[in-house]
Design a protein around this motif. Structure first.
Motif, PDB file in Angstrom:
ATOM      1  N   LEU A  24      -2.227 -25.305 -29.831  1.00 41.69           N
ATOM      2  CA  LEU A  24      -2.464 -24.994 -28.429  1.00 41.69           C
ATOM      3  C   LEU A  24      -3.949 -24.774 -28.195  1.00 41.69           C
ATOM      4  CD1 LEU A  24       0.438 -22.473 -27.923  1.00 41.69           C
ATOM      5  CD2 LEU A  24       0.379 -24.869 -27.300  1.00 41.69           C
ATOM      6  N   PRO A  25      -4.398 -24.907 -26.951  1.00 43.05           N
ATOM      7  CA  PRO A  25      -5.811 -24.656 -26.665  1.00 43.05           C
ATOM      8  C   PRO A  25      -6.215 -23.277 -27.146  1.00 43.05           C
ATOM      9  CG  PRO A  25      -4.753 -25.649 -24.785  1.00 43.05           C
ATOM     10  CD  PRO A  25      -3.660 -25.310 -25.769  1.00 43.05           C
ATOM     11  N   PHE A  26      -7.410 -23.173 -27.712  1.00 39.80           N
ATOM     12  CA  PHE A  26      -7.816 -21.946 -28.397  1.00 39.80           C
ATOM     13  C   PHE A  26      -8.374 -20.896 -27.447  1.00 39.80           C
ATOM     14  CE2 PHE A  26     -10.900 -19.416 -30.791  1.00 39.80           C
ATOM     15  CZ  PHE A  26     -10.023 -18.841 -31.683  1.00 39.80           C
ATOM     16  N   GLU A  27      -8.272 -19.668 -27.873  1.00 43.51           N
ATOM     17  CA  GLU A  27      -8.877 -18.478 -27.274  1.00 43.51           C
ATOM     18  C   GLU A  27      -8.324 -18.178 -25.896  1.00 43.51           C
ATOM     19  OE1 GLU A  27     -11.362 -16.563 -25.585  1.00 43.51           O
ATOM     20  OE2 GLU A  27     -11.185 -15.094 -27.143  1.00 43.51           O
ATOM     21  N   GLY A 189       7.300 -22.434 -15.548  1.00 45.16           N
ATOM     22  CA  GLY A 189       6.443 -23.454 -14.971  1.00 45.16           C
ATOM     23  C   GLY A 189       5.457 -24.055 -15.948  1.00 45.16           C
ATOM     24  N   SER A 190       5.590 -23.753 -17.228  1.00 47.05           N
ATOM     25  CA  SER A 190       4.681 -24.273 -18.248  1.00 47.05           C
ATOM     26  C   SER A 190       5.154 -25.638 -18.739  1.00 47.05           C
ATOM     27  CB  SER A 190       4.587 -23.301 -19.429  1.00 47.05           C
ATOM     28  OG  SER A 190       3.920 -23.902 -20.527  1.00 47.05           O
ATOM     29  N   SER A 191       4.436 -26.672 -18.389  1.00 48.56           N
ATOM     30  CA  SER A 191       4.805 -28.008 -18.855  1.00 48.56           C
ATOM     31  C   SER A 191       4.675 -28.109 -20.370  1.00 48.56           C
ATOM     32  CB  SER A 191       3.944 -29.072 -18.179  1.00 48.56           C
ATOM     33  OG  SER A 191       2.571 -28.906 -18.496  1.00 48.56           O
ATOM     34  N   GLN A 192       3.732 -27.354 -20.944  1.00 47.99           N
ATOM     35  CA  GLN A 192       3.549 -27.375 -22.395  1.00 47.99           C
ATOM     36  C   GLN A 192       4.788 -26.846 -23.112  1.00 47.99           C
ATOM     37  OE1 GLN A 192       1.168 -28.786 -23.898  1.00 47.99           O
ATOM     38  NE2 GLN A 192       0.929 -27.931 -25.951  1.00 47.99           N
ATOM     39  N   ILE A 214      12.056 -33.207 -21.380  1.00 45.83           N
ATOM     40  CA  ILE A 214      10.839 -33.968 -21.098  1.00 45.83           C
ATOM     41  C   ILE A 214      10.780 -34.340 -19.614  1.00 45.83           C
ATOM     42  CG2 ILE A 214      11.605 -36.360 -21.472  1.00 45.83           C
ATOM     43  CD1 ILE A 214       8.348 -34.692 -22.736  1.00 45.83           C
ATOM     44  N   GLU A 215      11.922 -34.520 -18.986  1.00 47.67           N
ATOM     45  CA  GLU A 215      11.945 -34.770 -17.538  1.00 47.67           C
ATOM     46  C   GLU A 215      11.422 -33.559 -16.778  1.00 47.67           C
ATOM     47  OE1 GLU A 215      15.958 -35.849 -16.668  1.00 47.67           O
ATOM     48  OE2 GLU A 215      15.755 -37.897 -17.462  1.00 47.67           O
ATOM     49  N   GLN A 216      11.772 -32.357 -17.248  1.00 43.88           N
ATOM     50  CA  GLN A 216      11.273 -31.148 -16.614  1.00 43.88           C
ATOM     51  C   GLN A 216       9.764 -31.021 -16.820  1.00 43.88           C
ATOM     52  OE1 GLN A 216      12.762 -29.182 -14.581  1.00 43.88           O
ATOM     53  NE2 GLN A 216      11.096 -27.706 -14.360  1.00 43.88           N
ATOM     54  N   ALA A 217       9.291 -31.347 -18.012  1.00 42.29           N
ATOM     55  CA  ALA A 217       7.849 -31.307 -18.275  1.00 42.29           C
ATOM     56  C   ALA A 217       7.104 -32.260 -17.349  1.00 42.29           C
ATOM     57  CB  ALA A 217       7.577 -31.666 -19.735  1.00 42.29           C
TER      58      ALA A 217
END
Length: 274
Positions: A24-27, A189-192, A214-217
């Motif tokens: 995941l994106p850091f910090e 609501g997090s697509s990730q 994946i459809e929800q994402a």
């Protein structure tokens, strides 16, 4: 029809040498508002400046943080350790970064639950990225309750995602599914969260669940090429070649120079017609 090589590659995943759940994106992940940041770190200005400097010049920021640590105590010392860890992470020294973040969290003056949770989150992230998945899980066990107590749902959700990463790395697939469910509950609501859930379901052979997730994402983030790439993988494994082609072409159109586009192009080139 699909070649045998492509079928195997899709079952394993787009990058067989990579973890099943990507880092995941850091910090800070840039999700906190300025108000939240100020609340989490009451004397945040010097720390914020140091974190910015760490992104621009990690070596200089680390030297600055070390000087800071020689002359400060209490919460300010925790901020210095935080900055040093971030500079070390920017330099790719994840083991040292994890040690600095753990030390910052351990400072007795760090009593704010939100800040304690945040330090635990970045410490766990650094541990997992360094290859210490077990250490990352242990840190998350400490930090997740801090986030829950302080009502920091967004960060708690991201920690559950990191927990799933670590569990996948350790081969604990079922436990990873439980962690991802917690992340979806906290951040629907997090697509990730939905993307990683779909990836795990697909790798576990549950294509029906994977397709739904994946459809929800995709509904939550129409322009993420990683989502379209995974949607294509799920579609082709479900026997829907037209949908797979459409999704992979979308990846290329959205971001033609990205690694995801290169992967999608490779898949398309391997597809053959009867």
């Amino acid at each position: 029809m699909l070649s045998a090589a492509l079928i195997f590659a899709l079952q394993v995943g787009p990058n067989p040498s990579a973890p099943a759940l990507e880092p995941l994106p850091f910090e800070l992940r840039r999700q906190q508002s300025q108000q939240e940041q100020a609340e989490v770190t009451p004397t945040a200005d010097p720390l914020a400046l140091c974190l910015i400097r760490a992104e621009e010049d990690p070596v200089a920021a680390q030297a600055e943080a070390n000087i800071w640590l020689e002359t400060t105590i209490g919460l300010t010392r925790a901020h210095g350790l935080h900055c040093r860890g971030y500079a070390e992470a920017q330099s790719g020294n994840w083991e040292a970064a994890a040690a600095s973040f753990v030390a910052a969290r351990s400072e007795p003056a760090v009593i704010n639950s939100k800040y304690k949770a945040r330090l635990g989150a970045i410490a766990a992230n650094a541990l997992i990225t360094s290859g210490d998945a077990q250490g990352g899980l242990a840190m998350l066990d400490q930090a997740i309750p801090d986030a829950a107590r302080s009502g920091f749902a967004a960060l708690e959700a991201e920690m559950w995602l990191d927990r799933a990463r670590a569990q996948v790395a350790l081969g604990e697939t079922e436990a990873a599914g439980v962690s991802l469910a917690s992340a979806r509950r906290l951040a629907p609501g997090s697509s990730q969260a939905w993307l990683l859930s779909a990836t795990l379901a697909r790798r576990s052979g549950d294509l029906e669940t994977a397709r739904s997730q994946i459809e929800q994402a995709a509904k939550l983030n129409l322009t993420n090429p990683e989502i379209a790439l995974e949607a294509g993988v799920i579609a082709i494994l479900a026997g829907d070649e037209d949908s797979a082609r459409q999704n992979w072409q979308t990846v290329i159109t959205l971001n033609p120079d990205s690694p995801a586009a290169a992967t999608a192009q490779g898949y398309l080139e391997q597809l053959t017609t009867e």
